[in-house]
Structures are given as structure tokens and as C-alpha cells.
Scaffold this motif. Structure first.
Motif, PDB file in Angstrom:
ATOM      1  N   THR A  62      -6.363 -19.291  22.210  1.00  0.00           N
ATOM      2  CA  THR A  62      -6.878 -20.666  22.342  1.00  0.00           C
ATOM      3  C   THR A  62      -7.326 -20.930  23.777  1.00  0.00           C
ATOM      4  O   THR A  62      -8.521 -21.031  24.054  1.00  0.00           O
ATOM      5  CB  THR A  62      -5.806 -21.685  21.931  1.00  0.00           C
TER       6      THR A  62
ATOM      7  N   ARG B 126       2.697 -32.053  35.880  1.00  0.00           N
ATOM      8  CA  ARG B 126       2.741 -32.631  34.535  1.00  0.00           C
ATOM      9  C   ARG B 126       3.832 -33.682  34.414  1.00  0.00           C
ATOM     10  O   ARG B 126       4.940 -33.487  34.940  1.00  0.00           O
ATOM     11  CB  ARG B 126       3.021 -31.495  33.540  1.00  0.00           C
TER      12      ARG B 126
ATOM     13  N   ASN C 130       6.369 -35.040  28.758  1.00  0.00           N
ATOM     14  CA  ASN C 130       5.441 -34.335  27.874  1.00  0.00           C
ATOM     15  C   ASN C 130       6.001 -32.951  27.546  1.00  0.00           C
ATOM     16  O   ASN C 130       6.019 -32.066  28.390  1.00  0.00           O
ATOM     17  CB  ASN C 130       4.063 -34.234  28.545  1.00  0.00           C
TER      18      ASN C 130
ATOM     19  N   HIS D 150       6.553 -20.370  22.642  1.00  0.00           N
ATOM     20  CA  HIS D 150       5.780 -19.292  22.015  1.00  0.00           C
ATOM     21  C   HIS D 150       6.702 -18.121  21.662  1.00  0.00           C
ATOM     22  O   HIS D 150       7.512 -17.710  22.498  1.00  0.00           O
ATOM     23  CB  HIS D 150       4.688 -18.803  22.971  1.00  0.00           C
TER      24      HIS D 150
ATOM     25  N   THR E  34      13.141 -32.319  18.808  1.00  0.00           N
ATOM     26  CA  THR E  34      12.247 -31.360  18.137  1.00  0.00           C
ATOM     27  C   THR E  34      11.649 -30.426  19.187  1.00  0.00           C
ATOM     28  O   THR E  34      11.687 -30.713  20.378  1.00  0.00           O
ATOM     29  CB  THR E  34      11.091 -32.097  17.440  1.00  0.00           C
TER      30      THR E  34
ATOM     31  N   ARG F 159       4.952 -21.928  18.397  1.00  0.00           N
ATOM     32  CA  ARG F 159       3.669 -21.287  18.117  1.00  0.00           C
ATOM     33  C   ARG F 159       3.798 -19.774  18.273  1.00  0.00           C
ATOM     34  O   ARG F 159       4.441 -19.295  19.215  1.00  0.00           O
ATOM     35  CB  ARG F 159       2.616 -21.872  19.063  1.00  0.00           C
TER      36      ARG F 159
ATOM     37  N   SER G 229      -0.955 -25.443  28.618  1.00  0.00           N
ATOM     38  CA  SER G 229      -2.234 -24.930  29.108  1.00  0.00           C
ATOM     39  C   SER G 229      -2.152 -24.799  30.632  1.00  0.00           C
ATOM     40  O   SER G 229      -1.503 -25.601  31.294  1.00  0.00           O
ATOM     41  CB  SER G 229      -3.360 -25.862  28.689  1.00  0.00           C
TER      42      SER G 229
ATOM     43  N   GLU H 234      -7.237 -25.854  22.458  1.00  0.00           N
ATOM     44  CA  GLU H 234      -5.826 -25.600  22.220  1.00  0.00           C
ATOM     45  C   GLU H 234      -5.479 -25.669  20.730  1.00  0.00           C
ATOM     46  O   GLU H 234      -6.230 -26.225  19.928  1.00  0.00           O
ATOM     47  CB  GLU H 234      -4.943 -26.611  22.980  1.00  0.00           C
ATOM     48  N   SER H 235      -4.264 -25.152  20.444  1.00  0.00           N
ATOM     49  CA  SER H 235      -3.825 -25.048  19.046  1.00  0.00           C
ATOM     50  C   SER H 235      -3.775 -26.404  18.335  1.00  0.00           C
ATOM     51  O   SER H 235      -3.611 -27.454  18.959  1.00  0.00           O
ATOM     52  CB  SER H 235      -2.424 -24.423  19.013  1.00  0.00           C
TER      53      SER H 235
ATOM     54  N   ARG I  12      -2.485 -33.070  16.935  1.00  0.00           N
ATOM     55  CA  ARG I  12      -3.607 -32.690  17.797  1.00  0.00           C
ATOM     56  C   ARG I  12      -4.508 -31.759  16.997  1.00  0.00           C
ATOM     57  O   ARG I  12      -4.039 -30.732  16.504  1.00  0.00           O
ATOM     58  CB  ARG I  12      -3.093 -31.965  19.048  1.00  0.00           C
TER      59      ARG I  12
ATOM     60  N   SER J 226       3.081 -37.646  19.513  1.00  0.00           N
ATOM     61  CA  SER J 226       2.874 -36.532  20.428  1.00  0.00           C
ATOM     62  C   SER J 226       2.587 -37.094  21.820  1.00  0.00           C
ATOM     63  O   SER J 226       1.523 -37.644  22.058  1.00  0.00           O
ATOM     64  CB  SER J 226       1.704 -35.692  19.959  1.00  0.00           C
TER      65      SER J 226
ATOM     66  N   GLY K 130       1.607 -35.998  24.523  1.00  0.00           N
ATOM     67  CA  GLY K 130       0.390 -35.556  25.200  1.00  0.00           C
ATOM     68  C   GLY K 130      -0.825 -36.419  24.890  1.00  0.00           C
ATOM     69  O   GLY K 130      -1.777 -36.474  25.670  1.00  0.00           O
TER      70      GLY K 130
HETATM   71  O1  TXA Z   1      -3.098 -23.596  22.348  1.00  0.00           O
HETATM   72  C1  TXA Z   1      -2.124 -24.142  22.858  1.00  0.00           C
HETATM   73  O2  TXA Z   1      -1.347 -24.860  22.221  1.00  0.00           O
HETATM   74  C2  TXA Z   1      -1.880 -23.855  24.369  1.00  0.00           C
HETATM   75  C3  TXA Z   1      -1.578 -22.366  24.510  1.00  0.00           C
HETATM   76  C4  TXA Z   1      -1.182 -21.998  25.916  1.00  0.00           C
HETATM   77  O3  TXA Z   1      -0.610 -21.985  23.581  1.00  0.00           O
HETATM   78  N1  TXA Z   1      -0.810 -24.690  24.853  1.00  0.00           N
HETATM   79  C5  TXA Z   1      -0.969 -26.033  25.022  1.00  0.00           C
HETATM   80  O4  TXA Z   1       0.137 -26.665  25.554  1.00  0.00           O
HETATM   81  O5  TXA Z   1      -1.991 -26.613  24.754  1.00  0.00           O
HETATM   82  P1  TXA Z   1       0.079 -28.146  26.185  1.00  0.00           P
HETATM   83  O6  TXA Z   1       1.416 -28.323  26.777  1.00  0.00           O
HETATM   84  O7  TXA Z   1      -1.078 -28.243  27.089  1.00  0.00           O
HETATM   85  O8  TXA Z   1      -0.054 -29.100  24.962  1.00  0.00           O
HETATM   86  C6  TXA Z   1       1.051 -29.258  24.076  1.00  0.00           C
HETATM   87  C7  TXA Z   1       0.853 -30.474  23.216  1.00  0.00           C
HETATM   88  C8  TXA Z   1       1.046 -31.752  23.994  1.00  0.00           C
HETATM   89  O9  TXA Z   1       0.113 -32.715  23.516  1.00  0.00           O
HETATM   90  C9  TXA Z   1       2.480 -32.140  23.639  1.00  0.00           C
HETATM   91  O10 TXA Z   1       2.700 -33.532  23.751  1.00  0.00           O
HETATM   92  C10 TXA Z   1       2.589 -31.650  22.211  1.00  0.00           C
HETATM   93  O11 TXA Z   1       1.841 -30.451  22.180  1.00  0.00           O
HETATM   94  N2  TXA Z   1       3.982 -31.328  21.859  1.00  0.00           N
HETATM   95  C11 TXA Z   1       4.736 -30.293  22.304  1.00  0.00           C
HETATM   96  N3  TXA Z   1       5.982 -30.358  21.815  1.00  0.00           N
HETATM   97  C12 TXA Z   1       6.039 -31.458  21.044  1.00  0.00           C
HETATM   98  C13 TXA Z   1       7.074 -32.112  20.277  1.00  0.00           C
HETATM   99  N4  TXA Z   1       8.316 -31.629  20.219  1.00  0.00           N
HETATM  100  N5  TXA Z   1       6.756 -33.247  19.611  1.00  0.00           N
HETATM  101  C14 TXA Z   1       5.519 -33.757  19.681  1.00  0.00           C
HETATM  102  N6  TXA Z   1       4.499 -33.206  20.382  1.00  0.00           N
HETATM  103  C15 TXA Z   1       4.759 -32.080  21.056  1.00  0.00           C
END
Ligand code: TXA
Ligand code: MG
Length: 340
Positions: free
Chosen positions: A34, A57, A61, A66, A116, A120, A142, A179-180, A194, A227, A229
């Protein structure tokens, strides 16, 4: 601490070196299919704290954890719904993150205090070899500075993280580019938190899909989102980005009427020649939604390198992976959309 950041290869030897850095509590730039991630041992609270520092950050958030194999999902999560097993079978490894009830072993800082955790299993083989070599789950957001477009090459990671981390594994350009897809579960339903490469249409083969808040509309201050983010302005280049919705003809007419020094058109590839003929600077981002996903962040970074002040982006499709492109563009544009 200031590092002399090294870009290393994806050879077994270099991955072993990077895995040792992780075991020593350090952060490594990691390719995935991604975008690039900032990897650290998800079970080491001080290494995870350093990720938040390196990115700038917000602490509320949570990070995605992984794993090298879907067989490990229940080591770190519990009470996994049937729907999640169906999704895992269909899309893991792949660009999917499932938010599931976490087990105690996941530190609070990794999940930002939530009960939670997002899990991934990347499809990228370098990522999986690296995670396996680390022998621990890998927390990775990211690899951009908070607020900037996500990195899709090792060079982009270097631009944002130079001096902040010891090493970046160069795995070439990311093939997906956004992103995923992030989902959580409510009863038998899938909640889309997302959008990403795996579309709502594809997810719906495993259960009914509810579209979460903040995906196609701004979240107001103080509003609770599932979420965290989704609250933050994101992916923004220094230029002001405006999304223009309408046919190719209307888009061209509008951009030509607004054309001045410092203005650029982030247009479909097929629209370039007409616009350039009229003296408009173009930053084309492909024709299909898949191409647009792959190129979006690269082009947003180029807009800064070229010093544009105002970017008019032609609105992508809003279905399939196009929904992910639209969602990222909306956030780069601070939700500024002009409908023609
Ligand atoms: O593709 C991807 O997902 C990339 C690659 C590196 O794997 N990672 C990524 O991570 O985009 P990040 O931290 O930039 O975005 C993670 C998103 C954020 O919007 C965060 O709020 C949400 O996932 N998230 C993570 N854990 C969560 C949880 N327990 N509950 C709700 N949202 C969560
Ligand atoms: Mg991010």
C-alpha cells in the motif's frame, strides 16, 4: 537522537540487519504493497512511543499491528467475529486492516488506549519476510510526517524521516499506492472506517457493509468517530488543493479560466494535451481509479517540489478503489469541492 539514515536493500542480509534494529527497540522504514510504514516492535512501548515522536503523530491515533501470517491473528486478538474470519480468508494477506478486540499483550500505547487493535497481514513479500525475521508483531503507521502525503517510495520516506530513524528498506514503488482498507465489526455487519484498494463492493461478499463517518464528509469538532485517524487533516501538500467535480469539458473550461502563475491541474492523463495546449501546467494522475490510487501521493508531493500554490484536482470516480482516491483527495483539499 539524530541518525545517519541509511537506505538498505531487501536482501536477506539487509533484512536481518533491519530485524536486529527492531529487536534493539529501533524504528525502520518498511515497504508494503500500500504505502511505506514506520516499523517498530508492537510489544515494546518505548519503541512505539518513538514512532509517535518520529512522525509527530497525535497520541490518540492508534497504530496498525502487522503480522507475517493470518495464523497469528488470534495470538493478539480475541472474540473474533465469523465475518472477520470470512474476510481474512478472502483478503489476507492483502491491503485490509481489521479492527478486533485486543489481547492484554498489546500495549496501551500501540492501541492508543482503545480495547481494540487494527491487524493487517501485508501482501508484499519483503514486508512479510521482514516481519517474520523480526519474530514479533510490527506496529507501523504510514512513514510520512503527520499531515503529509503517505510515502510510496523509499526516497519519500527519506525526505520525511532523514535523521529521525536509522534505516529504510528499499522495496521499490508501492503497487497499490493508498493505505489499506480499515474495517471494524458490529454484529454480523462490516463497518468501513477507511476506504482502500479493497472496495465496499468486494467487502460485501462477506457481510453487509456500513459506511463509517468521515469518509465522504467532514467530521465536525467534538464529534465521536470510530476511527480516530479520520478526524485529522491529512495528505496535504503545501499548495491549496481544490477538487473540481464535472465532465472533462467543464473541468478544462474552469481550469483554463483560473489559470495563472503557480496554478496546476491535477487532471486525468487523457486531459493533459488539451490543457497544456492552453498553457495550463499539468500534474496528470492516470485515467483509471487503480492508476490514480498508485499515483496520487506521488503527484501531491510533486506539486510541492514544483512549488505550485493552487492545484485543481479533477474529481475521481467514487466507487471501487476510486472511493479511496476521493477520500484522500478530500482530506488533502480540506473538503473543498466545486461542483460544475
Ligand atoms: O496500508 C496501511 O494501512 C499502512 C501500511 C504501512 O500498512 N498503514 C497505515 O497506518 O496507513 P496509519 O497509522 O497511517 O493509519 C491507520 C489508520 C488510522 O486512521 C487509525 O485511526 C486507524 O487506522 N486505526 C488503527 N487502529 C484502530 C483501532 N483500534 N480502531 C479504530 N481505528 C484504528
Ligand atoms: Mg497515515
Amino acid at each position: 537522537m539524530v541518525y545517519d539514515t541509511r537506505i538498505i536493500s531487501d536482501s536477506d542480509e539487509d533484512l536481518q540487519y533491519a530485524a536486529q534494529l527492531i529487536k534493539d527497540g529501533k524504528i525502520v522504514g518498511m515497504p508494503t504493497e500500500t504505502v511505506y510504514g514506520l516499523a517498530a516492535d508492537a510489544l515494546n512501548p518505548s519503541a512505539v512511543a518513538d514512532i509517535f515522536k518520529a512522525k509527530g503523530r497525535p497520541q490518540d491515533n492508534p497504530l496498525i499491528v502487522h503480522l507475517a501470517s493470518a495464523d497469528d491473528i488470534d495470538k493478539y486478538t480475541q472474540n473474533i467475529p465469523e465475518t472477520a474470519y470470512r474476510l481474512a480468508e478472502m483478503f489476507c494477506p492483502g491491503p485490509l486492516t481489521m479492527v478486533l478486540p485486543k489481547r492484554e499483550c498489546i500495549p496501551d500505547i500501540t492501541s492508543a488506549g482503545l480495547d481494540t487493535v487494527g491487524i493487517r497481514i501485508p501482501a508484499d513479500s519483503t514486508a512479510r519476510r521482514f516481519i517474520a525475521a523480526c519474530g514479533t508483531p510490527i506496529a507501523a503507521p504510514s512513514a510520512n510526517l503527520s499531515g503529509s502525503p503517505s510515502p510510496t517510495t523509499a526516497k519519500h520516506v527519506f525526505q520525511d524521516m532523514q535523521g529521525r530513524i536509522p534505516a529504510i528498506i528499499d522495496g521499490g514503488s508501492c503497487c497499490v499506492g493508498v493505505e489499506s482498507t480499515v474495517v471494524s465489526f458490529e454484529g454480523d455487519n462490516i463497518v468501513l472506517l477507511r476506504p482502500g484498494f479493497i472496495s465496499p463492493e468486494e467487502l460485501s461478499a462477506a457481510g453487509e457493509v456500513i459506511i463509517g463517518k468521515g469518509i465522504t464528509e467532514a467530521v465536525s469538532d467534538g464529534e465521536i468517530v470510530r476511527s480516530p485517524g479520520m478526524k485529522y487533516k491529512h495528505y496535504s501538500p503545501k499548495a491549496n488543493v481544490t477538487i473540481i467535480e464535472g465532465s472533462s469539458e467543464k473541468y478544462a473550461e474552469y481550469v483554463i479560466s483560473k489559470n495563472e502563475i503557480g496554478t496546476a491541474a491535477m487532471c486525468f492523463a487523457s486531459e493533459t494535451s488539451e490543457l497544456e495546449r492552453c498553457g495550463v501546467k499539468c500534474v496528470p494522475y492516470g485515467n483509471t481509479s487503480e492508476e490514480q490510487a498508485q499515483l496520487l501521493f506521488l503527484r501531491l508531493r510533486e506539486c510541492d517540489e514544483l512549488g505550485f500554490k493552487q492545484v485543481y484536482a479533477h474529481c475521481p470516480e467514487k466507487n471501487g478503489v476510486g472511493l479511496a482516491v476521493y477520500n484522500r483527495l478530500l482530506r488533502a483539499a480540506g473538503f473543498e469541492v466545486i461542483k460544475l
